[in-house]
Scaffold this motif. Structure first.
Motif, mmCIF file in Angstrom:
data_model
loop_
_atom_site.group_PDB
_atom_site.id
_atom_site.type_symbol
_atom_site.label_atom_id
_atom_site.label_comp_id
_atom_site.label_asym_id
_atom_site.label_seq_id
_atom_site.Cartn_x
_atom_site.Cartn_y
_atom_site.Cartn_z
ATOM 1 N N VAL A 14 34.883 40.708 37.649
ATOM 2 C CA VAL A 14 34.792 39.507 38.480
ATOM 3 C C VAL A 14 33.773 38.526 37.904
ATOM 4 N N GLN A 15 32.672 39.055 37.392
ATOM 5 C CA GLN A 15 31.662 38.188 36.782
ATOM 6 C C GLN A 15 32.212 37.458 35.566
ATOM 7 N N LYS A 16 33.127 38.111 34.855
ATOM 8 C CA LYS A 16 33.730 37.497 33.666
ATOM 9 C C LYS A 16 35.020 36.739 34.001
ATOM 10 N N THR A 17 35.339 36.661 35.303
ATOM 11 C CA THR A 17 36.590 36.041 35.770
ATOM 12 C C THR A 17 37.801 36.603 35.030
ATOM 13 N N SER A 18 37.819 37.908 34.854
ATOM 14 C CA SER A 18 38.936 38.590 34.206
ATOM 15 C C SER A 18 39.823 39.235 35.270
ATOM 16 N N PRO A 19 41.118 39.342 35.020
ATOM 17 C CA PRO A 19 41.994 40.021 35.982
ATOM 18 C C PRO A 19 41.686 41.511 36.025
ATOM 19 N N VAL A 20 41.867 42.094 37.192
ATOM 20 C CA VAL A 20 41.605 43.518 37.385
ATOM 21 C C VAL A 20 42.935 44.251 37.469
ATOM 22 N N GLN A 21 43.073 45.276 36.633
ATOM 23 C CA GLN A 21 44.309 46.052 36.641
ATOM 24 C C GLN A 21 44.098 47.351 37.404
ATOM 25 N N PHE A 22 45.057 47.664 38.272
ATOM 26 C CA PHE A 22 45.001 48.880 39.062
ATOM 27 C C PHE A 22 46.020 49.886 38.528
ATOM 28 N N LEU A 23 45.806 51.145 38.885
ATOM 29 C CA LEU A 23 46.651 52.196 38.337
ATOM 30 C C LEU A 23 48.106 52.040 38.769
ATOM 31 N N ASN A 24 48.334 51.436 39.935
ATOM 32 C CA ASN A 24 49.710 51.267 40.410
ATOM 33 C C ASN A 24 50.465 50.169 39.670
ATOM 34 N N GLY A 25 49.806 49.550 38.667
ATOM 35 C CA GLY A 25 50.470 48.563 37.829
ATOM 36 C C GLY A 25 50.181 47.116 38.180
ATOM 37 N N THR A 26 49.585 46.876 39.326
ATOM 38 C CA THR A 26 49.297 45.499 39.723
ATOM 39 C C THR A 26 48.084 44.954 38.991
ATOM 40 N N LYS A 27 48.104 43.648 38.733
ATOM 41 C CA LYS A 27 46.962 42.929 38.176
ATOM 42 C C LYS A 27 46.557 41.863 39.171
ATOM 43 N N ARG A 28 45.263 41.658 39.304
ATOM 44 C CA ARG A 28 44.810 40.757 40.356
ATOM 45 C C ARG A 28 43.520 40.063 39.960
ATOM 46 N N MET A 29 43.471 38.761 40.205
ATOM 47 C CA MET A 29 42.227 38.010 40.055
ATOM 48 C C MET A 29 41.474 38.111 41.379
ATOM 49 N N ILE A 30 40.260 38.564 41.326
ATOM 50 C CA ILE A 30 39.466 38.759 42.540
ATOM 51 C C ILE A 30 38.314 37.764 42.546
ATOM 52 N N SER A 31 38.205 37.001 43.604
ATOM 53 C CA SER A 31 37.145 36.010 43.723
ATOM 54 C C SER A 31 35.868 36.664 44.254
#
Length: 403
Positions: free
Chosen positions: A123-140
């Protein structure tokens, strides 16, 4: 003089039913008597000190309503027996690793060290977070604390599909939980053409089995506010929380000594830390009122000074047996000669290490810390130390002096 009955709208001995004026008069009399009774009760309560207590309570303390669990947090991953769950909430360089090692040293515990570290960096690097279930998400940053709580829920319920890949592959796993070494070696083979996610999925059975069969589950984090930890108390019926406090001056001095202050200057770091602690103290009061048997606070300096009193009390709070094995571990970790190491927990003479900052802190540094943190000292039992007398000061926390 008009008869009393006149004011309530009916005549005596006429057999006529009371009029609308009667009901209005009765309402007025009821309100008057109610107000008079309330004033009388308040007068008695004030004499007994009760009114002061009642006035200090917040509305949500009376209600203690449970926060509904978001629909996407499934219960399908719960084991059938709901083992004891322990959460240590603390601050960076507050003695949290040492405390967590004390708590999790009982047999059969599934422990996770700082599982929110990786997602924080993303989040500090404004990078997307990938979860094991396959989803990618930008978290504010705004939603980060809510995501924290949900991730810890997934860890506690062994739902690894809802956890970020970074946490499932972080070197912390092998560094702080060597008992999970088999899993870590599995996801890091010497030669492999599979992706990191594929390796995790292939090896996850081992981790899931270890989690589900555990006798208890413990997580330590320095990133979750107490207010958000309260959500987990509502969502997880077998969860208990330990709020760890250390002298802010000791915390800050250690952060700057180890260069883990995120580039902040001393004034900013002190202001942010002590405001965070203050917020946590307020949230703690609310949670303790509603969950008094499920949340407790310990003072790090107290544990270092009285390890064979405080650690058994922690085990009692967690309804866990304090065995000879645990006692021997406490003795090995907290006592004996001082050992030189930066991030290890078995440094010996824990009390000396807790107060080492007193002998090395410069005058301008302690003045900066005091500017932003001195309002907290009396609340927690810490002394407001005179710099010129530091050379004769042995400790900053005094039992029984907190407000």
């Amino acid at each position: 003089m008009l008869p009393f009955s006149h004011f309530f709208g009916f005549r005596q001995n006429t057999g006529i039913l009371p009029s609308r004026r009667f009901f209005k008069g009765a309402q007025i009399l009821t309100v008057f008597l109610g107000f008079y009774s309330f004033c009388y009760i308040c007068t008695i309560a004030r004499e007994n000190g009760t009114i002061r207590i009642l006035s200090s309570l917040r509305l949500n303390n009376f209600l203690c309503l449970s926060l509904p669990k978001p629909p996407h947090l499934s219960d399908n991953h719960f084991s059938t027996r709901h083992p004891p769950m322990n959460l240590i909430v603390a601050y960076m360089r507050s003695g949290s690793t040492l405390t967590a090692n004390m708590v999790r040293h009982n047999e059969g515990d599934f422990y996770m060290f700082e599982p929110l570290h990786g997602i924080t960096q993303a989040v500090q690097k404004t990078s997307p977070v990938q979860f094991l279930n396959g989803t990618k998400r930008m978290i504010s940053r705004r939603e980060l604390f809510t995501v924290y709580a949900e991730l810890l829920y997934h860890w506690f319920t062994c739902n690894f599909a809802g956890i970020d890949i970074t946490a499932l592959t972080h070197p912390f796993i092998v560094q702080y939980t060597p008992e999970l070494g088999e899993y870590y070696r599995c996801i890091n083979p010497k030669t492999s053409r599979r992706s990191k996610t594929e390796n995790v999925k292939m090896c996850l059975t081992w981790l899931h089995k270890r989690c589900v069969k555990s006798k208890s589950r413990t997580i330590k984090t320095i990133r979750l506010p107490i207010s958000m930890a309260g959500k987990l108390l509502d969502w997880l019926p077998s969860l208990k929380i330990i709020h760890l406090i250390r002298d802010p001056r000791g915390i800050l001095n250690s952060q700057f000594e180890k260069l883990v202050n995120d580039g902040k200057n001393m004034s900013t770091a002190a202001e942010e830390l002590c405001q965070s602690i203050s917020n946590d103290l307020s949230a703690y009061e609310d949670l303790q009122y509603c969950h008094k048997n499920r949340i407790t606070r310990i003072i790090y300096e107290d544990m270092c000074e009285n390890p064979f009193v405080i650690v058994p009390k922690l085990y009692e709070f967690l309804n866990t047996k304090y065995t000879k094995r645990v006692n021997d571990y406490v003795k090995w970790t907290m006592t004996g000669p001082v050992r030189s190491c930066d991030y290890c927990t078995n440094k010996g003479n824990a009390l000396m290490n807790a107060y080492r900052w007193i002998s090395i802190i410069p005058r301008h540094v302690i003045q900066t810390f005091d500017t932003h943190c001195s309002f907290l000292y009396p609340k927690l039992g810490y002394q407001n130390l005179d710099y010129d007398k530091l050379n004769i000061t042995e400790r900053s926390w005094l039992p029984g002096t907190s407000h």
